[in-house]
Every structure is written in structure tokens, then in C-alpha cells.
Motif scaffolding. Structure first.
Motif, PDB file in Angstrom:
ATOM      1  N   THR A  56       0.831  -1.211   0.000  1.00  0.00           N
ATOM      2  CA  THR A  56       0.000   0.000   0.000  1.00  0.00           C
ATOM      3  C   THR A  56       0.861   1.255   0.000  1.00  0.00           C
ATOM      4  OG1 THR A  56      -1.737  -1.182   1.201  1.00  0.00           O
ATOM      5  CG2 THR A  56      -1.843   1.223   1.212  1.00  0.00           C
ATOM      6  N   ILE A  57       1.936   1.224   0.783  1.00  0.00           N
ATOM      7  CA  ILE A  57       2.856   2.369   0.808  1.00  0.00           C
ATOM      8  C   ILE A  57       3.561   2.500  -0.536  1.00  0.00           C
ATOM      9  CG2 ILE A  57       4.951   3.295   1.859  1.00  0.00           C
ATOM     10  CD1 ILE A  57       4.085   1.947   4.474  1.00  0.00           C
ATOM     11  N   ALA A  58       4.031   1.378  -1.081  1.00  0.00           N
ATOM     12  CA  ALA A  58       4.738   1.418  -2.362  1.00  0.00           C
ATOM     13  C   ALA A  58       3.876   2.010  -3.466  1.00  0.00           C
ATOM     14  CB  ALA A  58       5.200   0.015  -2.743  1.00  0.00           C
ATOM     15  N   LEU A  59       2.569   1.734  -3.426  1.00  0.00           N
ATOM     16  CA  LEU A  59       1.668   2.224  -4.472  1.00  0.00           C
ATOM     17  C   LEU A  59       1.469   3.739  -4.428  1.00  0.00           C
ATOM     18  CD1 LEU A  59      -0.955  -0.671  -4.527  1.00  0.00           C
ATOM     19  CD2 LEU A  59       0.632  -0.033  -6.360  1.00  0.00           C
ATOM     20  N   ARG A  60       1.980   4.381  -3.392  1.00  0.00           N
ATOM     21  CA  ARG A  60       2.011   5.853  -3.389  1.00  0.00           C
ATOM     22  C   ARG A  60       3.078   6.366  -4.363  1.00  0.00           C
ATOM     23  NH1 ARG A  60       2.267   6.396   3.222  1.00  0.00           N
ATOM     24  NH2 ARG A  60       0.290   5.305   3.657  1.00  0.00           N
ATOM     25  N   LYS A  61       3.936   5.440  -4.812  1.00  0.00           N
ATOM     26  CA  LYS A  61       4.954   5.658  -5.844  1.00  0.00           C
ATOM     27  C   LYS A  61       6.205   6.381  -5.373  1.00  0.00           C
ATOM     28  CE  LYS A  61       1.930   5.229  -9.838  1.00  0.00           C
ATOM     29  NZ  LYS A  61       1.489   5.813 -11.117  1.00  0.00           N
ATOM     30  N   SER A  62       6.085   7.344  -4.466  1.00  0.00           N
ATOM     31  CA  SER A  62       7.284   8.073  -4.033  1.00  0.00           C
ATOM     32  C   SER A  62       7.004   8.812  -2.745  1.00  0.00           C
ATOM     33  CB  SER A  62       7.723   9.066  -5.122  1.00  0.00           C
ATOM     34  OG  SER A  62       6.747  10.082  -5.281  1.00  0.00           O
ATOM     35  N   ARG A  63       8.063   9.337  -2.152  1.00  0.00           N
ATOM     36  CA  ARG A  63       7.908  10.275  -1.040  1.00  0.00           C
ATOM     37  C   ARG A  63       8.970  11.354  -1.173  1.00  0.00           C
ATOM     38  NH1 ARG A  63      10.879   9.093   4.172  1.00  0.00           N
ATOM     39  NH2 ARG A  63      12.483   7.545   3.668  1.00  0.00           N
ATOM     40  N   THR A  64       8.722  12.474  -0.535  1.00  0.00           N
ATOM     41  CA  THR A  64       9.611  13.628  -0.644  1.00  0.00           C
ATOM     42  C   THR A  64      10.323  13.866   0.679  1.00  0.00           C
ATOM     43  OG1 THR A  64       8.212  14.645  -2.337  1.00  0.00           O
ATOM     44  CG2 THR A  64       9.744  16.087  -1.165  1.00  0.00           C
ATOM     45  N   VAL A  65      11.627  13.985   0.618  1.00  0.00           N
ATOM     46  CA  VAL A  65      12.450  14.287   1.786  1.00  0.00           C
ATOM     47  C   VAL A  65      13.352  15.463   1.430  1.00  0.00           C
ATOM     48  CG1 VAL A  65      14.197  13.421   3.391  1.00  0.00           C
ATOM     49  CG2 VAL A  65      12.419  11.876   2.537  1.00  0.00           C
ATOM     50  N   ASN A  66      13.306  16.515   2.244  1.00  0.00           N
ATOM     51  CA  ASN A  66      14.104  17.719   1.999  1.00  0.00           C
ATOM     52  C   ASN A  66      13.920  18.221   0.564  1.00  0.00           C
ATOM     53  OD1 ASN A  66      15.168  17.901   4.611  1.00  0.00           O
ATOM     54  ND2 ASN A  66      16.868  16.515   4.105  1.00  0.00           N
ATOM     55  N   GLU A  67      12.656  18.249   0.143  1.00  0.00           N
ATOM     56  CA  GLU A  67      12.243  18.801  -1.148  1.00  0.00           C
ATOM     57  C   GLU A  67      12.754  17.997  -2.344  1.00  0.00           C
ATOM     58  OE1 GLU A  67      13.124  22.966  -1.352  1.00  0.00           O
ATOM     59  OE2 GLU A  67      12.029  23.447   0.488  1.00  0.00           O
ATOM     60  N   THR A  68      13.196  16.769  -2.097  1.00  0.00           N
ATOM     61  CA  THR A  68      13.609  15.882  -3.185  1.00  0.00           C
ATOM     62  C   THR A  68      12.704  14.662  -3.197  1.00  0.00           C
ATOM     63  OG1 THR A  68      15.921  16.579  -3.003  1.00  0.00           O
ATOM     64  CG2 THR A  68      15.495  14.499  -4.140  1.00  0.00           C
ATOM     65  N   GLU A  69      12.197  14.316  -4.381  1.00  0.00           N
ATOM     66  CA  GLU A  69      11.282  13.181  -4.518  1.00  0.00           C
ATOM     67  C   GLU A  69      12.071  11.904  -4.793  1.00  0.00           C
ATOM     68  OE1 GLU A  69       7.225  11.902  -6.961  1.00  0.00           O
ATOM     69  OE2 GLU A  69       8.489  13.546  -7.685  1.00  0.00           O
TER      70      GLU A  69
END
Length: 273
Positions: A168-181
Motif C-alpha cells: 500500500t505504501i509502495a503504491l504511493r509511488k514516491s515520497r519527498t524528503v528535503n524537497e527531493t522526490e
């Protein structure tokens, strides 16, 4: 389509076992790490002793970490890029079009600390990013001998593989950390950890050093999937092989029979592509 990955510890003595396993599991693509020198023709002869099904997939550059054999026309699998420890192939699918197959054999914990591995794996991330940018898609399957467990920093950090245990988390496709995806990989191998896991064993390699921290079983051989291909992944085909035609790959006390076979167990998985 069925895949088999096995680090065979340079043992040509198990080629007949590989042949039996390929037949038993109806494998379409065989990927081997730590392959013995100058033995491709020998294994190919064994694989084709009854039917001329298998072909050797020649690399762009002759690195020796990964060897690939397939039972379909090699025109359907093309080189993208090779490096000493990882290779990328373009596989054609009637459903998804082009698929990136990225295979690796990373540095051992015998020579690299956890911190070394986490630092070094950034080179694999750059390789993956480069391949996906060149191919203009993220239909990517990543597998091989990572020499890391799913929970090691190199496997989970954003600047590494950035894999997660939860679909389910993977299907969010990405996450952003310190303004980098950072895009995700889904890592189904977490499901094998512990004796209540989904497999017959808790890892693909076993070693028990006399040190304060000892996991005993380790999941170094893994397959990971970009979210774009999760629907194609056959969870029912994912398994760590412990038996070949009644011949156990384990010893009587349940560890790996590395004297007769390899110190790694084979990993199989399937894709509906």
C-alpha cells in the motif's frame, strides 16, 4: 513468466541440479551469480540435453558477476547497460511494452561494513535512475544478491534502494524528503523473515559467527518491484527453494548444505507480463 536467481558459489558440480530445478519449476529465465569461469557452454549443453530451449544472453561487456540464460528468442531481451556489479536488460512484453530487468551482485559483508554498503549502494541507485531516464519508464524489476538484509540502511534509505515492506505504501509511488522526490521499490522479501514467515526458511544464506550480533538467517537474495509493475508480480510464485526433486538443499539440522550445493539458496519469482 518464471525467473530463477541463484548464487552458485562457482560450483559447476551442481549444473545437473540446476537443470533439474529449471525443469521442475518450468523456468523461463535463469540468472546465476558467482558463475564458474568459462563454463557457459557446459551449462548450456546440459540445459539443452533434451530440447534446444535455452540460449545464453551475451553481455555488452564481459563482466563475470551475472550470467543469464533464457528459453525464448534473445531478440526479446536486449542490453541497456553493464557495469562490474550490475546489469540492465530491456525485456519486451506484449502487455507492458518495455520492461527494465536490473540484476546485481553487490559487495559482501565480509569486506564491507554496513556503512560501506550503504555508501556504495548509491552507485546502484544512480545506475537505476540512469536506466529509467534513458528508457523513459519505471517498469523496473530489480533482483540479485544484494549482500544486505531488507532492513539494512542501503535497502531502505532514500539515497539507496528506497524499498518498503508494504504494498500500500509502495503504491504511493514516491515520497519527498528535503524537497527531493524519491521513488519507491516494493520489497516482498520481508515476508520471509522469521519462522512464521511465508517460506520454509527464514533467509537465503545462513551463517552463525561468534559475535554479539548474529541474525543466523539472512535474506541477501531479493527481488524488488517498482509500483508500476506490482499488479504483474505473482506472489504465489515467490519462493526460496529448499528442495530439488527430493534432494534437500538443507542439512539435517536445517542449515544450508553448502558443501554439496551452494552457500545460497535459489530464489524464484514470476511475472504476468
Amino acid at each position: 513468466m518464471k525467473f530463477l536467481f541463484w548464487n552458485i558459489c562457482k560450483k559447476s558440480s551442481i549444473f545437473e541440479n540446476i537443470y533439474s530445478l529449471v525443469l521442475k519449476e518450468n523456468i523461463d529465465m535463469l540468472i546465476l551469480a558467482e558463475f564458474p569461469d568459462n563454463s557457459c557452454s557446459e551449462l548450456l549443453h546440459i540445459l539443452n540435453q533434451k530440447h534446444n530451449d535455452f540460449f545464453y544472453v551475451h553481455p555488452m561487456i564481459s563482466y563475470d558477476k551475472i550470467k543469464i540464460f533464457c528459453r525464448f528468442d534473445t531478440k526479446l531481451i536486449e542490453p541497456i547497460e553493464d557495469s562490474p556489479r550490475f546489469t540492465a536488460k530491456r525485456l519486451y512484453s506484449p502487455i507492458y511494452g518495455k520492461i527494465n530487468l536490473i540484476m546485481c551482485h553487490l559487495n559482501s559483508k565480509y569486506n564491507f561494513s554496513n556503512e560501506d554498503q550503504a555508501a556504495e549502494v548509491t552507485n546502484l541507485k544512480c545506475f537505476i535512475d540512469r536506466v529509467e531516464k534513458k528508457e523513459e519508464h519505471q517498469h523496473t524489476i530489480l533482483f540479485g544478491d544484494f549482500n544486505m538484509n531488507p532492513f539494512d540502511y542501503g535497502m531502505v534509505q532514500t539515497t539507496g534502494i528506497h524499498s518498503v515492506m508494504d504494498k500500500t505504501i509502495a503504491l504511493r509511488k514516491s515520497r519527498t524528503v528535503n524537497e527531493t522526490e524519491y521513488p519507491f521499490f516494493y520489497n516482498p522479501m520481508w515476508g520471509f523473515l522469521g519462522d512464521l514467515g511465508c517460506g520454509k526458511v527464514s533467509g537465503t544464506i545462513y551463517y552463525s559467527p561468534s559475535k554479539p550480533i548474529n541474525y543466523h538467517w539472512n535474506l541477501f537474495d531479493q527481488v524488488l518491484i517498482r509500483p508500476q509493475l506490482i499488479k504483474a508480480f505473482r506472489t504465489d510464485e515467490l519462493d526460496i527453494i529448499t528442495d530439488i526433486n527430493g534432494n534437500s538443499l538443507l542439512t539435517a539440522n536445517g542449515t544450508i548444505n553448502k558443501n554439496r550445493f551452494s552457500d545460497h539458496l535459489p530464489l524464484k519469482f514470476g511475472l504476468n507480463i
